[in-house]
Design an enzyme around this catalytic site. Structure first.
Site, mmCIF file in Angstrom:
data_model
loop_
_atom_site.group_PDB
_atom_site.id
_atom_site.type_symbol
_atom_site.label_atom_id
_atom_site.label_comp_id
_atom_site.label_asym_id
_atom_site.label_seq_id
_atom_site.Cartn_x
_atom_site.Cartn_y
_atom_site.Cartn_z
ATOM 1 N N MET A 194 -25.348 20.923 -35.470
ATOM 2 C CA MET A 194 -26.586 21.075 -36.226
ATOM 3 C C MET A 194 -26.580 22.412 -36.936
ATOM 4 S SD MET A 194 -29.404 19.862 -37.246
ATOM 5 C CE MET A 194 -30.577 20.689 -38.325
ATOM 6 N N GLU A 195 -26.892 22.383 -38.226
ATOM 7 C CA GLU A 195 -26.696 23.516 -39.123
ATOM 8 C C GLU A 195 -27.813 24.546 -39.096
ATOM 9 O OE1 GLU A 195 -28.476 20.114 -41.728
ATOM 10 O OE2 GLU A 195 -27.075 20.308 -40.057
ATOM 11 N N GLU A 240 -20.635 22.388 -41.382
ATOM 12 C CA GLU A 240 -21.884 23.049 -40.991
ATOM 13 C C GLU A 240 -22.137 24.320 -41.804
ATOM 14 O OE1 GLU A 240 -23.911 21.405 -39.151
ATOM 15 O OE2 GLU A 240 -22.379 19.875 -38.823
ATOM 16 N N HIS A 268 -23.582 23.561 -45.139
ATOM 17 C CA HIS A 268 -25.028 23.323 -45.068
ATOM 18 C C HIS A 268 -25.840 24.606 -45.255
ATOM 19 C CE1 HIS A 268 -25.471 19.132 -44.248
ATOM 20 N NE2 HIS A 268 -24.829 19.137 -43.096
ATOM 21 N N GLU A 308 -25.777 15.965 -46.672
ATOM 22 C CA GLU A 308 -24.645 15.460 -45.897
ATOM 23 C C GLU A 308 -23.449 15.068 -46.757
ATOM 24 O OE1 GLU A 308 -24.695 16.125 -42.989
ATOM 25 O OE2 GLU A 308 -26.815 16.271 -42.458
#
Length: 690
Positions: free
Chosen positions: A110-111, A145, A148, A167
């Site tokens: 999770m970024e 990641e 992002h 994404e």
């Protein structure tokens, strides 16, 4: 918080204030504006590896004793961050970039801005025991990641219907960055394998546009799939090639500069790319992101007065979806002529004809998100010349021909001839395409005797490639041969090749004093697990219980999951229910138990008998995947109906989409079995089978 604990959040620590009770109060610097889904706070007993890049503080936090395993990720972070600062024309905005590796409770990455979260299996690399594939996996996830931090964090999608801006771009940038720093990995060919899987999903009734209207948050979770990630990536590769690398980058920089610290939409991206290129970008791009599905390009050739004519036309490609709406796309096609010459064309809704200087044969280059169907004569010529085609073109020809078989647009015999040609193949990506189709075809055979005969044929096709590359690394060998070696060992061993099973058992027996090479360790363990007796099973279980390296833990789990002995697999399944593994890992092993152990029916019945206990281990979102994944090996339409019924019975409406996708895939397999089952059985029987 307690004094020994470490705390990590998006921004740097501003001050630490001791408290009279022996605890401490930690305050952080004020954050930049960011969406709430990126806010992060981690507290634990952590070790840290620290570095810096151009004044940006870098840190990777791990559980105690594992910081040394973050060295590879730290070097990757420095390379990637430096490159992104240059490529995007916008320096990474925060004063620090932390990355946190959790041992469990979270399955992906999770970024979070400035505090990226990973399951440790996706970030840590044991320098003494990790495989090249683990290094590739970690590099790709870290690049995704960190990308992002610009696409998603610096500029945030206005709403979930623009999720692909996050994404798709991060996936595209990860592939592009791996190509830059590790060209020997040939990441574009790996991306093409992923795109082939996405096209299979995109061709079915349950597909959706890349940019899909989202009316509530619950529906947003359904969009985290191959269409958003992989089709988004494939389209961006096409768009960059269409506009040119420099122009595309200029447009991306304009987009980021104009919308930094705010929200943006797909239309905003088209606007800035159009400004940079002077072209109507929306006219090219909108059909790819606003329409579902993909095109099939039909190629035919003729010779007129000594000059060749190549005719191209398109139609929508579908799998088991006769009611699909007819659609068209602007399709950039590259034709390869014998001798290496390239001809490029943009195919629209109407057919086009390309005049060639002579009557040399042509075929379509490997790149592009579309299927290709050739006229009969051209298809036969390409099959004869298969070994002389380029790697990307061999990979495409296999993927396209298999997709046409699934669609009922060509005979299985055409594809089986190509499969037989892979006995002379030594490229990892071409053989990976073949191995994937072997798995699909095997599931169409119901009788154990037929499956055993199919396995015999698989062994005859795949044994020669393994004999050529051998079990051990050779000086100067292709960088992808270690991964290919593992894939061949696994496929042959699971199919029961006695030579492979014998060698795998020997390597495992000597494992305590001569560790198995990391590149093939997972494959060897899967083969050992598949053919395990009770003593071997207990040894594997003991190794799992004693393992601390995350890659080792997953490998031992996979080996145990592959056991086919009825008593041993049942023991493993019961151990999973009883708490042998953390809940998330247990759920994963149970939902793939049938496919791994070649016992889909038995695993299905076990899941149904214990469904409440399995759902209790799964996360609320994870429950949506339990039955769909467990049913994936079936090829009987009644199972699709059962899956939908059970999902409606046990879960809320938000889980139905995943079940519908799996059910549609099962119905496709049933339709292919009805059309091609006899041809497949005849092929197996003609070669010493049933």
């Amino acid at each position: 918080m307690a004094e020994p604990l470490t705390v990590v959040s998006n921004m740097p620590v501003a001050r630490v204030t001791p408290r009279p009770d022996g605890r401490k109060e930690v305050s952080f610097a004020r954050s930049v504006p960011m969406p709430t889904y990126l806010v992060a706070l981690f507290i634990g007993e952590l070790d840290v590896l620290q570095d810096e890049l151009d004044g940006i503080a870098l840190a990777i936090y791990t559980v105690r004793g594992k910081a040394a395993h973050a060295q590879f990720a730290m070097q990757a972070t420095k390379d990637i961050l430096r490159h992104f600062n240059d490529y995007f024309g916008e320096r990474y905005l925060l004063p620090k970039l932390d990355q946190v590796a959790l041992p469990g409770g979270f399955g992906g990455a999770m970024e979070n801005w400035g505090a990226i979260l990973y399951n440790e299996s996706l970030l840590l690399v044991d320098p003494q025991a990790s495989s090249l594939r683990q290094q590739q996996r970690v590099f790709g996830i870290v690049a995704h990641e960190i990308a992002h931090q610009w696409f998603g964090n610096l500029v945030t999608m206005a709403w979930w219907d623009n999720l692909w801006l996050n994404e798709g771009f991060a996936t595209w940038m990860a592939t592009r960055t791996a190509e830059r720093f590790h060209p020997q990995w040939r990441s574009r060919l790996r991306a093409a394998l992923n795109a082939s899987e996405a096209m299979a999903e995109d061709a079915r009734r349950t597909t959706h546009p890349v940019q899909t209207p989202v009316h509530d948050d619950a529906r947003a979770f359904d969009l985290f799939d191959a269409i958003t990630y992989t089709k988004g990536e494939a389209f961006l590769h096409m768009l960059e090639a269409y506009l040119g690398e420099g122009v595309f980058r200029d447009g991306v920089r304009r987009y980021l500069r104009a919308h930094r610290l705010s929200n943006a939409t797909t239309a905003d991206l088209w606007h800035h790319l159009a400004e940079a290129s002077g072209r109507d970008v929306r006219a090219f791009a909108a059909p790819w992101v606003e329409q579902p599905g993909l095109p099939r390009v039909d190629v035919s050739q003729r010779c007129e007065d000594g000059r060749g004519v190549a005719r191209l036309e398109q139609r929508r490609f579908t799998l088991n979806d006769p009611q699909a709406a007819p659609l068209a796309w602007p399709v950039p096609v590259t034709l390869l002529l014998d001798g290496g010459e390239r001809r490029r064309a943009l195919l629209g809704a109407s057919p086009i004809e390309l005049r060639l200087d002579d009557c040399r044969p042509v075929h379509v280059a490997g790149e592009g998100y579309f299927r290709v169907r050739y006229d009969g004569a051209t298809a036969q010529r390409l099959a004869r010349q298969f070994a002389r085609l380029g790697v990307a073109e061999r990979q495409r020809l296999l993927g396209d021909t298999f997709a046409l078989v699934q669609a009922g647009e060509t005979d299985l015999a055409d594809y089986l001839r190509l499969l037989e040609a892979t006995a002379g193949e030594s490229d990892r990506f071409v053989l990976a395409q073949a191995i994937e189709s072997f798995a699909f075809l095997r599931n169409l055979l119901d009788a154990p005797r037929e499956r055993a005969a199919f396995d015999d044929r698989l062994v005859r096709i795949l044994r020669p490639p393994l004999a050529r590359i051998g079990w051990s690394a050779q000086p100067g060998e292709d960088s992808e041969w270690p991964t290919l070696r593992a894939a061949l060992i696994r496929a042959l061993g699971l199919a029961g090749d006695p030579e492979v099973v014998r060698e795998a058992r020997a390597l495992f027996a000597a494992h305590a004093t001569q560790p198995i090479k990391p590149a093939i360790r997972g494959a060897v363990l899967d083969v050992v697990g598949r053919h395990a007796d009770a003593a071997t099973f207990e040894r594997l279980l003991g190794l799992l219980r004693g393992a601390t390296a995350v890659e080792h833990r997953w490998e031992f789990q996979s080996a145990l999951r592959h056991a086919t002995d009825p008593a041993l697999r049942l023991r493993w399944w019961n151990l999973l229910l009883e708490g042998e593994l953390p809940p998330g890992e247990a759920t994963y092993n149970l939902q793939f138990a049938g496919a791994s152990s070649d016992s889909a029916e038995e695993a299905w019945q076990f899941l149904l008998a214990n469904l409440a206990r399995v759902y209790a281990k799964a996360s609320p979102r994870g429950r949506s995947y339990v039955l769909p994944e467990a049913a994936s090996a079936f090829s009987d339409a009644s199972r699709a109906d059962e899956l939908i019924r059970l999902t409606r019975q046990h879960l809320d409406a938000g889980a139905l989409y995943q079940a519908e996708k799996a059910a549609d895939a099962i119905r496709l397999a049933a339709a292919v079995k009805a059309r091609q089952g006899k041809a497949l059985r005849d092929w197996v029987a003609a070669r010493g089978g049933a």
